[in-house]
Design a protein around this motif. Structure first.
Motif, short mmCIF file in Angstrom:
data_model
loop_
_atom_site.label_atom_id
_atom_site.label_comp_id
_atom_site.label_asym_id
_atom_site.label_seq_id
_atom_site.Cartn_x
_atom_site.Cartn_y
_atom_site.Cartn_z
N ALA A 1 0.89 -1.21 0.04
CA ALA A 1 0.07 -0.07 -0.12
C ALA A 1 0.84 1.18 -0.04
O ALA A 1 1.96 1.12 0.57
CB ALA A 1 -0.97 0.00 1.16
N SER A 2 0.35 1.98 -0.63
CA SER A 2 1.04 3.51 -0.69
C SER A 2 1.06 4.42 0.42
O SER A 2 -0.03 4.20 1.20
CB SER A 2 0.70 4.46 -2.11
OG SER A 2 -0.78 4.83 -1.68
N ALA A 3 1.94 5.05 1.06
CA ALA A 3 2.09 5.52 2.10
C ALA A 3 1.29 7.14 2.04
O ALA A 3 1.44 7.55 0.94
CB ALA A 3 3.40 5.97 2.67
N VAL A 4 0.55 7.45 2.98
CA VAL A 4 -0.22 8.71 2.89
C VAL A 4 1.13 9.72 3.09
O VAL A 4 1.96 9.74 3.63
CB VAL A 4 -1.04 8.70 4.51
CG1 VAL A 4 -1.70 9.97 4.40
CG2 VAL A 4 -2.02 7.54 4.37
N VAL A 5 0.74 10.84 2.02
CA VAL A 5 1.84 11.70 2.12
C VAL A 5 1.72 12.55 3.22
O VAL A 5 2.89 12.88 3.92
CB VAL A 5 1.46 12.87 0.63
CG1 VAL A 5 2.26 13.90 0.67
CG2 VAL A 5 1.40 11.67 -0.45
N VAL A 6 0.69 13.09 3.66
CA VAL A 6 0.68 13.96 4.94
C VAL A 6 -0.25 13.25 5.99
O VAL A 6 -1.33 12.81 5.60
CB VAL A 6 0.02 15.52 4.84
CG1 VAL A 6 0.13 16.09 5.91
CG2 VAL A 6 0.85 15.97 3.69
N GLY A 7 0.19 13.09 7.18
CA GLY A 7 -0.49 12.50 8.02
C GLY A 7 -0.04 13.05 9.28
O GLY A 7 0.97 13.26 9.69
N SER A 8 -0.80 12.61 10.43
CA SER A 8 -0.52 12.94 11.97
C SER A 8 0.69 12.03 12.33
O SER A 8 0.88 10.96 11.70
CB SER A 8 -1.69 13.10 12.61
OG SER A 8 -1.97 11.45 12.99
N GLU A 9 1.29 12.37 13.39
CA GLU A 9 2.37 11.66 13.92
C GLU A 9 1.62 10.03 14.46
O GLU A 9 2.35 9.24 14.22
CB GLU A 9 2.76 12.33 15.16
CG GLU A 9 4.07 11.83 15.61
CD GLU A 9 4.74 12.32 16.88
OE1 GLU A 9 5.38 11.83 17.77
OE2 GLU A 9 4.60 13.63 16.93
#
Length: 74
Positions: A13-21
């Motif tokens: 799965a591709s990683a979320v570009v912007v996410g919370s810590e």
């Protein structure tokens, strides 16, 4: 194939570009747990082939286990 497919999902799965810590920590945890489960599976399969005397079939599983171990432990 049925053993490995559910474990590869989080790795592919591709990683979320912007996410919370918290989201990043959760993804890292999921990836590490998937890799650890794949390490166990690869080692079991390689051991099974070694016991059966099919050494050429044990090599790919052992190599993949080493690859995931390097990812986790450096």
């Amino acid at each position: 194939m049925n053993k490995i497919a559910p474990l590869l999902g989080p790795l592919r799965a591709s990683a979320v570009v912007v996410g919370s810590e918290e989201d990043r920590a959760k993804r890292d945890y999921t990836l590490n747990m998937s890799k650890r489960a794949l390490i166990d599976l690869c080692q079991q399969e390689a051991s099974k082939f070694l016991v059966a005397g099919r050494y050429e079939l044990a090599i790919p599983g052992a190599i993949q286990a080493i690859s995931f171990l390097k990812d986790i432990h450096g």
